[in-house]
Every structure is written in structure tokens, then in C-alpha cells.
Design an enzyme around this catalytic site. Structure first.
Site, PDB file in Angstrom:
ATOM      1  N   ILE A   1      52.121  50.625  28.221  1.00 46.38           N
ATOM      2  CA  ILE A   1      52.254  49.040  29.607  1.00 46.38           C
ATOM      3  C   ILE A   1      51.009  48.565  30.472  1.00 46.38           C
ATOM      4  O   ILE A   1      50.574  48.019  30.853  1.00 46.38           O
ATOM      5  CB  ILE A   1      53.214  49.246  30.695  1.00 46.38           C
ATOM      6  CG1 ILE A   1      54.783  48.504  29.714  1.00 46.38           C
ATOM      7  CG2 ILE A   1      53.097  47.266  31.746  1.00 46.38           C
ATOM      8  CD1 ILE A   1      56.436  49.486  30.719  1.00 46.38           C
TER       9      ILE A   1
ATOM     10  N   ASP B   1      47.185  58.774  36.163  1.00 45.57           N
ATOM     11  CA  ASP B   1      48.067  58.962  35.228  1.00 45.57           C
ATOM     12  C   ASP B   1      47.683  60.849  35.649  1.00 45.57           C
ATOM     13  O   ASP B   1      46.329  61.189  35.676  1.00 45.57           O
ATOM     14  CB  ASP B   1      48.004  58.233  34.335  1.00 45.57           C
ATOM     15  CG  ASP B   1      48.883  57.917  33.507  1.00 45.57           C
ATOM     16  OD1 ASP B   1      49.149  59.651  32.937  1.00 45.57           O
ATOM     17  OD2 ASP B   1      48.982  57.156  32.843  1.00 45.57           O
TER      18      ASP B   1
ATOM     19  N   PRO C   1      57.347  55.713  34.709  1.00 42.17           N
ATOM     20  CA  PRO C   1      58.771  55.958  34.522  1.00 42.17           C
ATOM     21  C   PRO C   1      59.046  57.088  35.685  1.00 42.17           C
ATOM     22  O   PRO C   1      57.906  57.495  36.920  1.00 42.17           O
ATOM     23  CB  PRO C   1      58.458  57.086  33.266  1.00 42.17           C
ATOM     24  CG  PRO C   1      57.694  58.022  33.165  1.00 42.17           C
ATOM     25  CD  PRO C   1      56.138  57.197  33.914  1.00 42.17           C
TER      26      PRO C   1
ATOM     27  N   THR D   1      56.663  46.972  39.055  1.00 39.28           N
ATOM     28  CA  THR D   1      57.407  46.378  37.395  1.00 39.28           C
ATOM     29  C   THR D   1      58.649  47.369  36.865  1.00 39.28           C
ATOM     30  O   THR D   1      58.837  47.662  35.489  1.00 39.28           O
ATOM     31  CB  THR D   1      56.525  45.416  36.284  1.00 39.28           C
ATOM     32  OG1 THR D   1      55.702  46.323  35.515  1.00 39.28           O
ATOM     33  CG2 THR D   1      56.228  44.152  36.695  1.00 39.28           C
TER      34      THR D   1
ATOM     35  N   ARG E   1      59.634  51.186  38.450  1.00 36.24           N
ATOM     36  CA  ARG E   1      61.511  51.106  38.751  1.00 36.24           C
ATOM     37  C   ARG E   1      61.332  51.167  40.369  1.00 36.24           C
ATOM     38  O   ARG E   1      60.189  51.552  40.845  1.00 36.24           O
ATOM     39  CB  ARG E   1      61.787  52.650  38.062  1.00 36.24           C
ATOM     40  CG  ARG E   1      62.039  52.774  36.236  1.00 36.24           C
ATOM     41  CD  ARG E   1      63.349  51.954  36.613  1.00 36.24           C
ATOM     42  NE  ARG E   1      64.491  52.206  34.985  1.00 36.24           N
ATOM     43  CZ  ARG E   1      63.318  51.202  34.066  1.00 36.24           C
ATOM     44  NH1 ARG E   1      62.516  49.906  34.142  1.00 36.24           N
ATOM     45  NH2 ARG E   1      64.106  51.498  32.751  1.00 36.24           N
TER      46      ARG E   1
ATOM     47  N   GLU F   1      69.307  48.132  42.757  1.00 38.73           N
ATOM     48  CA  GLU F   1      70.072  46.831  42.056  1.00 38.73           C
ATOM     49  C   GLU F   1      70.606  46.887  41.022  1.00 38.73           C
ATOM     50  O   GLU F   1      71.168  45.960  40.517  1.00 38.73           O
ATOM     51  CB  GLU F   1      68.213  46.736  41.040  1.00 38.73           C
ATOM     52  CG  GLU F   1      67.479  47.745  39.653  1.00 38.73           C
ATOM     53  CD  GLU F   1      66.519  47.400  39.210  1.00 38.73           C
ATOM     54  OE1 GLU F   1      66.007  46.693  39.463  1.00 38.73           O
ATOM     55  OE2 GLU F   1      67.100  47.170  37.807  1.00 38.73           O
TER      56      GLU F   1
ATOM     57  N   HIS G   1      64.358  42.127  37.056  1.00 37.53           N
ATOM     58  CA  HIS G   1      64.260  43.104  36.172  1.00 37.53           C
ATOM     59  C   HIS G   1      64.086  42.207  34.664  1.00 37.53           C
ATOM     60  O   HIS G   1      65.015  42.467  34.273  1.00 37.53           O
ATOM     61  CB  HIS G   1      65.721  43.870  36.598  1.00 37.53           C
ATOM     62  CG  HIS G   1      65.509  45.662  35.548  1.00 37.53           C
ATOM     63  ND1 HIS G   1      65.275  46.911  35.392  1.00 37.53           N
ATOM     64  CD2 HIS G   1      65.014  45.455  34.596  1.00 37.53           C
ATOM     65  CE1 HIS G   1      64.944  47.544  35.150  1.00 37.53           C
ATOM     66  NE2 HIS G   1      64.280  47.108  34.704  1.00 37.53           N
TER      67      HIS G   1
HETATM   68  P1  NAD Z   1      54.603  55.053  29.325  1.00 37.78           P
HETATM   69  O1  NAD Z   1      55.576  56.776  29.190  1.00 37.78           O
HETATM   70  O2  NAD Z   1      53.948  54.510  27.893  1.00 37.78           O
HETATM   71  O3  NAD Z   1      53.333  55.347  30.343  1.00 37.78           O
HETATM   72  C1  NAD Z   1      53.622  56.145  31.283  1.00 37.78           C
HETATM   73  C2  NAD Z   1      52.732  56.317  32.179  1.00 37.78           C
HETATM   74  O4  NAD Z   1      52.912  56.852  32.907  1.00 37.78           O
HETATM   75  C3  NAD Z   1      52.306  57.673  30.934  1.00 37.78           C
HETATM   76  O5  NAD Z   1      51.139  57.773  30.297  1.00 37.78           O
HETATM   77  C4  NAD Z   1      52.710  58.872  32.082  1.00 37.78           C
HETATM   78  O6  NAD Z   1      51.441  60.316  31.718  1.00 37.78           O
HETATM   79  C5  NAD Z   1      52.148  58.404  33.351  1.00 37.78           C
HETATM   80  N1  NAD Z   1      53.407  59.488  33.958  1.00 37.78           N
HETATM   81  C6  NAD Z   1      54.409  59.654  34.569  1.00 37.78           C
HETATM   82  N2  NAD Z   1      54.139  60.847  35.283  1.00 37.78           N
HETATM   83  C7  NAD Z   1      52.930  60.602  36.004  1.00 37.78           C
HETATM   84  C8  NAD Z   1      53.287  60.664  37.842  1.00 37.78           C
HETATM   85  N3  NAD Z   1      53.492  61.484  38.307  1.00 37.78           N
HETATM   86  N4  NAD Z   1      51.797  60.383  38.296  1.00 37.78           N
HETATM   87  C9  NAD Z   1      50.674  59.059  37.408  1.00 37.78           C
HETATM   88  N5  NAD Z   1      51.248  59.462  35.873  1.00 37.78           N
HETATM   89  C10 NAD Z   1      52.293  58.916  35.334  1.00 37.78           C
HETATM   90  O7  NAD Z   1      55.954  54.069  29.852  1.00 37.78           O
HETATM   91  P2  NAD Z   1      55.278  52.798  29.287  1.00 37.78           P
HETATM   92  O8  NAD Z   1      56.396  52.015  27.924  1.00 37.78           O
HETATM   93  O9  NAD Z   1      53.821  52.844  30.366  1.00 37.78           O
HETATM   94  O10 NAD Z   1      56.577  52.345  30.245  1.00 37.78           O
HETATM   95  C11 NAD Z   1      56.445  52.329  32.001  1.00 37.78           C
HETATM   96  C12 NAD Z   1      57.665  51.929  32.651  1.00 37.78           C
HETATM   97  O11 NAD Z   1      57.250  51.103  32.769  1.00 37.78           O
HETATM   98  C13 NAD Z   1      59.469  53.022  32.858  1.00 37.78           C
HETATM   99  O12 NAD Z   1      59.049  54.152  32.566  1.00 37.78           O
HETATM  100  C14 NAD Z   1      60.202  52.025  32.833  1.00 37.78           C
HETATM  101  O13 NAD Z   1      60.429  52.375  33.803  1.00 37.78           O
HETATM  102  C15 NAD Z   1      59.059  50.702  33.168  1.00 37.78           C
HETATM  103  N6  NAD Z   1      59.551  49.874  32.093  1.00 37.78           N
HETATM  104  C16 NAD Z   1      60.058  48.506  33.333  1.00 37.78           C
HETATM  105  C17 NAD Z   1      60.297  46.832  32.182  1.00 37.78           C
HETATM  106  C18 NAD Z   1      60.830  45.953  33.170  1.00 37.78           C
HETATM  107  O14 NAD Z   1      61.976  45.063  32.395  1.00 37.78           O
HETATM  108  N7  NAD Z   1      60.828  45.914  34.145  1.00 37.78           N
HETATM  109  C19 NAD Z   1      60.243  47.261  31.057  1.00 37.78           C
HETATM  110  C20 NAD Z   1      60.304  48.412  30.080  1.00 37.78           C
HETATM  111  C21 NAD Z   1      59.630  50.054  30.746  1.00 37.78           C
END
Ligand code: NAD
Length: 355
Positions: free
Chosen positions: A154, A173, A206, A232, A234, A263, A295
């Protein structure tokens, strides 16, 4: 495979039924999965759950007692699922690691633009035949510095979109992406530097033990006065109490939330006739410079279709005795973070079907 789908919503029903292709015998229930509804899974081999479901330790144990062997999570995030307990009890879990990063990144940008250009207020004023512009002045995104926390799927799409606006990009990251540096001139910095240097901060990590309350007083204190914060990811990635304090003292100029720490049992439900007893949520809703969406970032046709397809792909793999590459229960400990968050059952009217 006999499968129960919890928390089924009208808007996703047709996508799920289409993706199932009549392969699995489905029980669709509107009730969320919580301790009190786990017994509905009796006689089902698999359950399909959503982000608002409470798949905590006790619930996983109850599902196990009910004979459940598989948990398919129809979402990217799985902080609400006690994967470790499931693994210990021999229950396989899988998620949908990618369905449309565009849906979420685009929603984050929608929040940025709506806040900056005061779209909600403008629309309200125009509907009252007030066509003045005095209180609608915003700023150019062009050449502003945007901090992207979490540059995964994302965050990478957000980088691409915001590069298109002519923004300067900072990233934080635990894993750097060379491609983002080369294509979009994104510069990786530590979280504190990102917080102190950005005009807008958008969160895309995440929720896990390393990211819970990542945006807290310490980080808020170093931010620019008037900063825009978008979440967006959590709810619990930010410390909501600290954020409210920063709204009160003017440090945060704009706040866009699609997720909220408490939520569960609230978002996704029509509670317009109930009294929501959540002073924190009420307080957040009282600020003119805060936009909250329920959400909904994932809610696009493309995302819903992909979520349904991958969810049933996971079930198909299991029913054919194949491993799915989306399985979480065969990954290392680092992938088993579970963050219990309260489920406010009192505001949800449980309508247990007669059986
Ligand atoms: P992804 O796994 O592709 O990317 C997450 C990134 O966060 C990774 O690059 C990871 O290295 C990084 N990360 C993890 N722990 C970290 C930390 N302590 N410090 C810095 N970076 C860290 O996941 P994504 O598909 O990009 O999704 C991210 C999050 O978005 C999901 O886990 C979910 O919680 C949330 N999400 C929300 C919605 C919504 O409808 N609002 C929908 C989908 C996902």
C-alpha cells in the site's frame, strides 16, 4: 467443505457467492465471530472471518472444540487472529495478502485531499447556498514533504501517486525498497526524522507488537505544527489519547482516520438508532479538522472481487490437500503477532439464527 462465513455484509455477499463457484457448502451469518457466536461453527470444517471479528485465544479454542480445521481471513491484516494458538491446535489460517493496494492508497489520498481542500465543509455550505470560499483555503500538495510509514504494497502505491503530485517523499520501514528510491526519489529515514520533517504523514504498516502505538507522544511532539496525519492501517498504530492531546494543542492540524483503536463492534454497523457510549470516538468526531471513515478503504469493486477469489482459493487448496502460499500458520513466529483489542458487544445486536 462445510464453511461458515461470519460478519457477512450485503455489499460483499455476491462477490463471495460468485467466487465460491458452488464448491463449498456455505452458511452465511451476519453475526460477528465472538465468544458467544463461536458455537455457530459447530459442524463446519472452515470459518471465513473479517477484520471486525474477534478471533482471540478463547474463540480459537472454541472453534477447535467445534471441529474447525481452517480459518480463512478475508483481509490483509490479521492482528485480530491468534495465529499462534490456532497453529498449536492444528488449525490452518490464511489471509489475502494482496487484493488491491490501490484501493487503500487511493483512499488515503482521498482523505488528504478532503481534509486539505475542506471538501466536506464546502459541500455542506454549497447545499445551504453559501458559495463563499473564505474558509475553504487549502495548500498545494506539490512540493510538500510526505512521510510514508510502511512502504509495503500500500505504501508503495501511495508513493507512486504522491510522486505524481510532485511531493517530496520520505519513507520509514524495516525493509527498504530500492525501486521506490530510484523511481520516486523516496528517501528512507528513521521514524523520528520522518515525523519531524513531514507536512503529511501516512501510516501503512500492519498492527503488530512492533507497531502498536508507534505514533505516540514522543513522535507527535517532534512533528511540525499543523501536520496532517492519515491512518488507514489499523487504529492502534496510533495512540489515540496522545493524538487527541495533539489535536487540542494544535500540533495536529488535520487528522484522517479510516480505522480506530476501538472500532470492533462499532464500525461496519448502523448504530444510528443506538447510543454509542464511546467518549473518545465522540471527541474525535467533534473536531472540524478530523475526518473519519468507517474502515471503508478496502471497499472497491476490484478489491472485493479479489478478496473473495483469494479467500476461496485458500479454501480450495485446503480441500484438495494442498498448501496455500497464503498460509500464516506455517510461517515463523514473527508472523504470529496478535494484538487483542476490545470487542464492544453491547452495541451489536446479536440476532442468533434459530436452528
Ligand atoms: P505489506 O505487508 O505489503 O506492507 C507493510 C509494510 O510495513 C512492510 O513493508 C513492512 O516491512 C512494514 N513494517 C512492518 N513492521 C514495521 C515496523 N515496525 N516499522 C516500520 N515498518 C514496518 O502490507 P500492505 O498490504 O501494505 O498493508 C499494510 C496494512 O494496511 C495491513 O497490515 C492492514 O493492517 C492495513 N490495511 C487496511 C485496510 C483498510 O481497509 N483500511 C485494507 C488493507 C490493509
Amino acid at each position: 467443505m462445510k464453511t461458515i462465513v461470519y460478519s457477512i455484509k450485503d455489499f460483499e455477499r455476491s462477490y463471495l457467492l460468485k467466487a465460491n463457484k458452488m464448491n463449498h457448502e456455505l452458511t452465511l451469518v451476519e453475526e460477528p465471530l465472538i465468544s458467544d457466536t463461536a458455537a455457530l461453527a459447530n459442524g463446519h470444517e472452515a470459518v471465513i472471518v473479517f477484520t471486525g471479528d474477534d478471533v482471540s485465544t478463547t474463540v480459537v479454542e472454541k472453534l477447535h472444540d467445534a471441529g474447525v480445521k481452517y480459518i480463512a481471513i478475508r483481509a490483509v491484516g490479521y492482528d485480530n487472529v491468534d495465529i499462534k494458538t490456532a497453529k498449536d491446535l492444528g488449525i490452518k489460517c490464511a489471509n489475502v495478502p494482496e487484493y488491491s493496494p490501490y484501493a487503500i492508497a487511493e483512499h488515503s489520498v482521498a482523505l488528504m485531499l478532503a481534509l486539505n481542500r475542506k471538501i466536506v465543509l464546502a459541500n455542506k455550505q454549497v447545499h445551504r447556498y453559501n458559495f463563499t470560499v473564505g474558509n475553504l483555503v487549502g495548500f498545494d500538495l506539490h512540493q510538500k514533504t510526505i512521510g510514508i510509514v510502511g512502504t509495503g504494497r500500500i505504501g508503495s502505491v501511495a508513493a507512486k501517486i504522491l510522486h505524481g503530485f510532485g511531493c517530496n517523499l520520505l519513507g520509514y520501514d524495516i525493509e527498504e525498497k530500492q525501486e521506490l528510491k530510484e523511481k520516486y526519489n523516496l528517501k528512507y529515514v528513521n521514524l523520528k526524522t520522518l515525523c519531524s520533517s513531514s507536512d503529511i504523514i501516512t501510516l501503512n504498516t500492519p498492527l503488530n507488537t512492533t507497531t502498536k502505538y508507534m505514533i505516540n507522544k514522543e513522535m507527535l511532539d517532534v512533528m511540525k505544527t499543523g501536520v496532517m496525519l492519515i491512518n488507514t492501517a489499523r487504529g492502534a498504530v496510533i495512540n489515540t489519547e496522545h493524538v487527541i492531546h495533539s489535536l487540542d494543542n494544535g500540533k495536529i492540524g488535520y487528522l484522517g482516520l479510516d480505522v480506530y483503536e476501538r472500532e470492533k463492534g462499532v464500525f461496519f454497523y448502523d448504530l444510528s438508532k443506538n447510543k454509542v457510549k464511546d467518549d473518545v470516538l465522540k471527541k474525535l468526531m467533534s473536531y472540524p479538522n478530523v475526518i473519519i471513515t468507517p474502515h471503508q478503504a478496502f471497499a472497491t469493486n476490484e478489491a472485493l472481487s479479489n478478496i473473495a477469489d483469494t479467500t476461496f482459493y485458500n479454501l480450495d487448496c485446503w480441500s484438495n490437500n494442498n498448501a496455500s502460499e497464503n498460509e500464516l500458520t506455517n510461517k515463523g513466529e514473527e508472523n504470529t503477532d496478535y494484538i487483542p483489542t476490545p470487542f464492544r458487544l453491547k452495541v451489536v445486536k446479536l440476532n442468533m439464527p434459530k436452528r
